[in-house]
Write an enzyme that holds these catalytic residues in place. Structure first.
Site, PDB file in Angstrom:
ATOM      1  N   ASP A 193     -11.688  -8.642  -0.205  1.00 57.13           N
ATOM      2  CA  ASP A 193     -10.402  -9.046  -0.773  1.00 57.13           C
ATOM      3  C   ASP A 193     -10.435 -10.540  -1.063  1.00 57.13           C
ATOM      4  O   ASP A 193     -11.385 -11.235  -0.703  1.00 57.13           O
ATOM      5  CB  ASP A 193      -9.277  -8.720   0.229  1.00 57.13           C
ATOM      6  CG  ASP A 193      -7.921  -8.487  -0.437  1.00 57.13           C
ATOM      7  OD1 ASP A 193      -7.462  -9.394  -1.170  1.00 57.13           O
ATOM      8  OD2 ASP A 193      -7.316  -7.434  -0.221  1.00 57.13           O
ATOM      9  N   ASP A 215     -13.968 -10.992  -5.443  1.00 59.29           N
ATOM     10  CA  ASP A 215     -13.244 -10.843  -6.702  1.00 59.29           C
ATOM     11  C   ASP A 215     -13.982  -9.745  -7.463  1.00 59.29           C
ATOM     12  O   ASP A 215     -15.165  -9.899  -7.778  1.00 59.29           O
ATOM     13  CB  ASP A 215     -13.277 -12.165  -7.468  1.00 59.29           C
ATOM     14  CG  ASP A 215     -12.614 -12.108  -8.838  1.00 59.29           C
ATOM     15  OD1 ASP A 215     -12.379 -10.989  -9.353  1.00 59.29           O
ATOM     16  OD2 ASP A 215     -12.355 -13.185  -9.403  1.00 59.29           O
ATOM     17  N   VAL A 216     -13.304  -8.641  -7.724  1.00 62.25           N
ATOM     18  CA  VAL A 216     -14.012  -7.498  -8.329  1.00 62.25           C
ATOM     19  C   VAL A 216     -14.407  -7.737  -9.781  1.00 62.25           C
ATOM     20  O   VAL A 216     -15.071  -6.895 -10.387  1.00 62.25           O
ATOM     21  CB  VAL A 216     -13.191  -6.191  -8.221  1.00 62.25           C
ATOM     22  CG1 VAL A 216     -13.031  -5.779  -6.769  1.00 62.25           C
ATOM     23  CG2 VAL A 216     -11.848  -6.312  -8.921  1.00 62.25           C
ATOM     24  N   SER A 272      -3.069   5.652 -10.325  1.00 63.26           N
ATOM     25  CA  SER A 272      -1.615   5.585 -10.191  1.00 63.26           C
ATOM     26  C   SER A 272      -1.009   6.712 -11.007  1.00 63.26           C
ATOM     27  O   SER A 272      -1.615   7.177 -11.986  1.00 63.26           O
ATOM     28  CB  SER A 272      -1.084   4.239 -10.724  1.00 63.26           C
ATOM     29  OG  SER A 272       0.324   4.270 -10.858  1.00 63.26           O
ATOM     30  N   TYR A 283      -1.217  -1.658 -17.587  1.00 59.02           N
ATOM     31  CA  TYR A 283      -1.419  -1.041 -16.283  1.00 59.02           C
ATOM     32  C   TYR A 283      -1.774   0.439 -16.429  1.00 59.02           C
ATOM     33  O   TYR A 283      -2.726   0.933 -15.819  1.00 59.02           O
ATOM     34  CB  TYR A 283      -0.155  -1.205 -15.432  1.00 59.02           C
ATOM     35  CG  TYR A 283      -0.293  -0.702 -14.016  1.00 59.02           C
ATOM     36  CD1 TYR A 283      -1.087  -1.374 -13.087  1.00 59.02           C
ATOM     37  CD2 TYR A 283       0.374   0.446 -13.600  1.00 59.02           C
ATOM     38  CE1 TYR A 283      -1.209  -0.920 -11.784  1.00 59.02           C
ATOM     39  CE2 TYR A 283       0.254   0.910 -12.298  1.00 59.02           C
ATOM     40  CZ  TYR A 283      -0.535   0.223 -11.398  1.00 59.02           C
ATOM     41  OH  TYR A 283      -0.662   0.684 -10.110  1.00 59.02           O
ATOM     42  N   THR A 333       4.672  -0.934  -0.137  1.00 52.09           N
ATOM     43  CA  THR A 333       3.657  -1.944   0.157  1.00 52.09           C
ATOM     44  C   THR A 333       4.299  -3.326   0.006  1.00 52.09           C
ATOM     45  O   THR A 333       5.440  -3.447  -0.467  1.00 52.09           O
ATOM     46  CB  THR A 333       2.458  -1.826  -0.806  1.00 52.09           C
ATOM     47  OG1 THR A 333       2.891  -2.119  -2.139  1.00 52.09           O
ATOM     48  CG2 THR A 333       1.843  -0.429  -0.753  1.00 52.09           C
TER      49      THR A 333
END
Length: 258
Positions: free
Chosen positions: A36, A57-58, A149, A162, A197
């Site tokens: 993370d 960092d992906v 999602s 998104y 969350t």
């Protein structure tokens, strides 16, 4: 698939769904690399569960490789959870009819880069490491769970970037699972609904907002909690016959246009 004594990687693992997944994987005996950008939270969680925190960092392939290498030093890498991601809300066309008011293209690229390309980069590198593992009785070498999602299916107004990123994760589930079958790695996707969350903040106003959102859920009429998602993550990793599936965990909600 038994993950006791194995290593695992959870991207976005410092909070929310990722943190819950990291805790539950650790409870199954895995040593978890919490990957993370939130160092303080990530280090605290890693200490709590006997894991390791790494800044990842992906969108940085070298950082992903470092996390995969670190995991393999802790034990055979058999579980990966891709939970890192960001949101963005903006209508495709602005109200004044000007080009400059149209959706920010750099923002669109950023969401795709993190949510979709970042997820695939982790998959391809982690699965490569998994392919070197000794197979179990089923020939299995590892399992990967991606987080999409319900916006992949029921995207709302302003969710173009998104929904596109999460739709991409859904769309690559079957072909990537077919690819990875050759090396004994399973891949599944979870599409969460409205989950409680830290993104919703804290305090009385936040609780009222979440309660109102929960009214749209079919049943139970509340937001989901991270542990409910994490239990599905663990099932998809440990159940050796789960492969190439996209599973909604959403209380039956179908999101309205706005």
């Amino acid at each position: 698939m038994d993950i006791n004594g194995a290593s695992a990687i959870v991207t976005g693992g410092a909070s929310g769904i990722g943190a819950a997944a990291a805790r539950q994987l650790a409870a199954k005996g895995a040593t978890v690399v919490v990957a993370d950008l939130q160092a303080e939270k990530g280090e605290a969680l890693a200490k709590e569960i006997g894991g390791v925190f790494l800044t990842v960092d992906v969108t940085d392939t070298d950082q992903i490789k470092a996390a995969v290498n670190a995991a393999t030093e802790l034990g055979p890498l058999r579980a990966v959870v891709n939970s890192a991601g960001i949101g963005w809300a903006q209508r495709t066309v602005g109200r004044d009819g000007e080009f400059d008011s149209a959706h920010d293209l750099d923002a669109f690229r950023k969401v795709i880069a993190i949510n979709l390309i970042g997820t695939f980069d982790v998959v391809r590198l982690a699965a490569t490491a998994m392919s070197r593992n000794e197979p179990d009785a089923d020939g299995g070498r590892g399992a990967i769970v991606n987080l999409a999602s319900v916006a992949a299916f029921d995207g709302q107004i302003g969710q173009a970037s998104y929904s596109a990123s999460k739709g991409g994760i859904v769309g690559m589930t079957l072909p990537v699972a077919r690819d990875l079958a050759a090396v004994g790695v399973r891949l599944n996707t979870i599409a969460p609904g409205l989950i409680d969350t830290p993104i919703y903040g804290e305090g009385e106003a936040s609780e009222a907002f979440k309660a109102n959102l929960g009214k749209n859920v079919l049943f139970p009429k509340r937001l989901g909690v991270a542990d409910e998602l994490a239990s599905m993550v663990v099932e998809l990793i440990t159940n050796s016959y789960m492969n190439a599936e996209v599973i909604r965990v959403d209380g039956g909600i179908r999101m309205p246009p706005k």
